[in-house]
Design a protein around this motif. Structure first.
Motif, short mmCIF file in Angstrom:
data_model
loop_
_atom_site.label_atom_id
_atom_site.label_comp_id
_atom_site.label_asym_id
_atom_site.label_seq_id
_atom_site.Cartn_x
_atom_site.Cartn_y
_atom_site.Cartn_z
N ASP A 49 0.83 -1.20 0.00
CA ASP A 49 0.00 0.00 0.00
C ASP A 49 0.87 1.26 0.00
OD1 ASP A 49 -2.86 1.07 0.47
OD2 ASP A 49 -1.71 2.07 2.03
N GLU A 50 1.92 1.26 0.80
CA GLU A 50 2.81 2.42 0.85
C GLU A 50 3.54 2.64 -0.48
OE1 GLU A 50 5.40 1.59 4.07
OE2 GLU A 50 3.88 1.92 5.62
N ALA A 51 3.93 1.54 -1.12
CA ALA A 51 4.62 1.66 -2.41
C ALA A 51 3.70 2.29 -3.44
CB ALA A 51 5.09 0.29 -2.87
N ILE A 52 2.42 1.94 -3.43
CA ILE A 52 1.47 2.51 -4.38
C ILE A 52 1.19 3.97 -4.05
CG2 ILE A 52 -0.88 2.31 -5.27
CD1 ILE A 52 -0.71 -0.70 -4.68
N GLU A 53 1.06 4.28 -2.77
CA GLU A 53 0.75 5.66 -2.36
C GLU A 53 1.90 6.61 -2.68
OE1 GLU A 53 -0.35 5.55 1.75
OE2 GLU A 53 -2.49 5.25 1.28
N ARG A 54 3.14 6.13 -2.65
CA ARG A 54 4.27 6.99 -2.99
C ARG A 54 4.16 7.51 -4.42
NH1 ARG A 54 7.49 3.38 0.16
NH2 ARG A 54 8.02 2.20 -1.73
N ASN A 55 3.63 6.68 -5.29
CA ASN A 55 3.43 7.11 -6.67
C ASN A 55 2.25 8.06 -6.80
OD1 ASN A 55 5.30 5.42 -8.69
ND2 ASN A 55 4.73 4.09 -6.97
N LEU A 56 1.24 7.88 -5.94
CA LEU A 56 0.11 8.80 -5.95
C LEU A 56 0.55 10.18 -5.50
CD1 LEU A 56 -2.90 6.73 -4.51
CD2 LEU A 56 -2.46 7.37 -6.88
N HIS A 57 1.52 10.24 -4.62
CA HIS A 57 2.00 11.52 -4.12
C HIS A 57 2.74 12.31 -5.20
CE1 HIS A 57 1.99 9.76 0.24
NE2 HIS A 57 0.78 9.98 -0.25
N LEU A 58 3.09 11.61 -6.29
CA LEU A 58 3.72 12.30 -7.41
C LEU A 58 2.69 12.94 -8.33
CD1 LEU A 58 6.47 9.66 -8.32
CD2 LEU A 58 6.73 11.75 -6.97
N GLY A 59 1.43 12.81 -7.98
CA GLY A 59 0.36 13.41 -8.77
C GLY A 59 -0.28 12.47 -9.76
N LEU A 60 0.12 11.20 -9.76
CA LEU A 60 -0.46 10.23 -10.69
C LEU A 60 -1.81 9.73 -10.17
CD1 LEU A 60 2.72 8.09 -11.50
CD2 LEU A 60 1.70 9.89 -12.92
N ALA A 61 -2.69 9.38 -11.08
CA ALA A 61 -3.94 8.72 -10.70
C ALA A 61 -3.66 7.26 -10.42
CB ALA A 61 -4.97 8.87 -11.82
N LEU A 62 -4.54 6.62 -9.66
CA LEU A 62 -4.31 5.23 -9.27
C LEU A 62 -4.20 4.33 -10.50
CD1 LEU A 62 -4.00 3.20 -6.99
CD2 LEU A 62 -6.49 3.00 -6.89
N GLY A 63 -4.98 4.61 -11.52
CA GLY A 63 -4.92 3.78 -12.72
C GLY A 63 -3.67 3.99 -13.54
N GLU A 64 -2.85 5.00 -13.19
CA GLU A 64 -1.63 5.30 -13.94
C GLU A 64 -0.36 4.89 -13.20
OE1 GLU A 64 -1.91 9.47 -14.50
OE2 GLU A 64 -3.57 9.36 -15.93
#
Length: 246
Positions: A49-64
């Motif tokens: 979950d943390e690994a996925i959220e780190r990418n969300l913090h870069l402004g990406l949408a979950l599907g991206e």
């Protein structure tokens, strides 16, 4: 109650006591093992979950988030009991999955019910052969973008009393020893009680002079009453004789 009934009851109570203790101990160990396993799987899920959220913090949408698949693969490789891993959108569609056939498919109804019941917290849905654990995936603003989920083999979380038959079989020698010990103790007690009763029947009652102080006092009181009654009878006879003379 006959001797056979006493022996049977004693052995049965002893055996049932050992079995009950075994079941309670087994249930306690299983509960501890299940809690430890659940904590381990929750840790694995939190790392993904943390690994996925780190990418969300870069402004990406979950599907991206391209790293989501890699995070799920790493999570699945940490335990052979993990059957699968998914990333789910807020609409209930599978965005990423270790099962390629599940991509784009709606999640099972039991997952949806568990998500709605937990109000964006960690959730858990159980099936016949698996348990699914999920955690929310949030963006920079604390909004839930979806969920990361692990599908775990149900046996890994140790179902209640699933180990009871095996534990009882392991304890079988101890159960037999306890049954034999109870049988011997009951037989000794019964033999002693019957022997004591037989001795009491064969023993004659003690003579009057060997009775205790209470019995002796009682005998003296009875004798005193008898003597008093005899004196009163003599007095009545004498009074009647005097009345006749007068």
């Amino acid at each position: 109650m006959g001797r056979f009934s006493v022996l049977t009851s004693t052995v049965l109570i002893a055996v049932l006591g050992v079995i009950a203790y075994t079941l309670v101990a087994t249930r306690t160990m299983e509960r501890s093992a299940a809690q430890l396993a659940a904590a381990q799987f929750d840790f694995i899920l939190s790392r993904a979950d943390e690994a996925i959220e780190r990418n969300l913090h870069l402004g990406l949408a979950l599907g991206e988030v391209n790293q989501a698949s890699a995070a799920l693969e790493r999570a699945m490789s940490r335990s052979p009991s993990i059957l699968g891993a998914d990333v789910i959108s807020v609409g209930g569609t599978t965005l990423y999955s270790t099962d390629r056939g599940a991509l784009g498919e709606p999640i099972p109804d039991r997952w949806r019910i568990a998500i709605n019941d937990t109000h964006n917290e960690t959730w858990r849905a159980e099936a016949f052969d698996s348990v699914t654990m999920g955690r929310p995936v949030s963006n920079d603003f604390g909004q839930v973008e979806g969920w990361a989920a692990l599908i775990i083999d149900r046996d890994a979380l140790s179902a209640p009393l699933s180990e009871a038959p095996r534990t009882v079989r392991m304890m079988l020698p101890a159960i037999i020893l306890v049954a034999l010990g109870a049988l011997v103790i009951a037989a000794v007690v019964i033999r002693w009680s019957y022997r004591r009763a037989w001795i009491d029947l064969k023993t004659p009652p003690p003579p009057p002079e060997r009775r205790d102080a209470f019995d002796q006092a009682n005998l003296r009181a009875v004798e005193s009453c008898a003597n008093t009654n005899a004196v009163l009878a003599q007095v009545r006879t004498e009074i009647q004789r005097l009345d006749a003379i007068v």
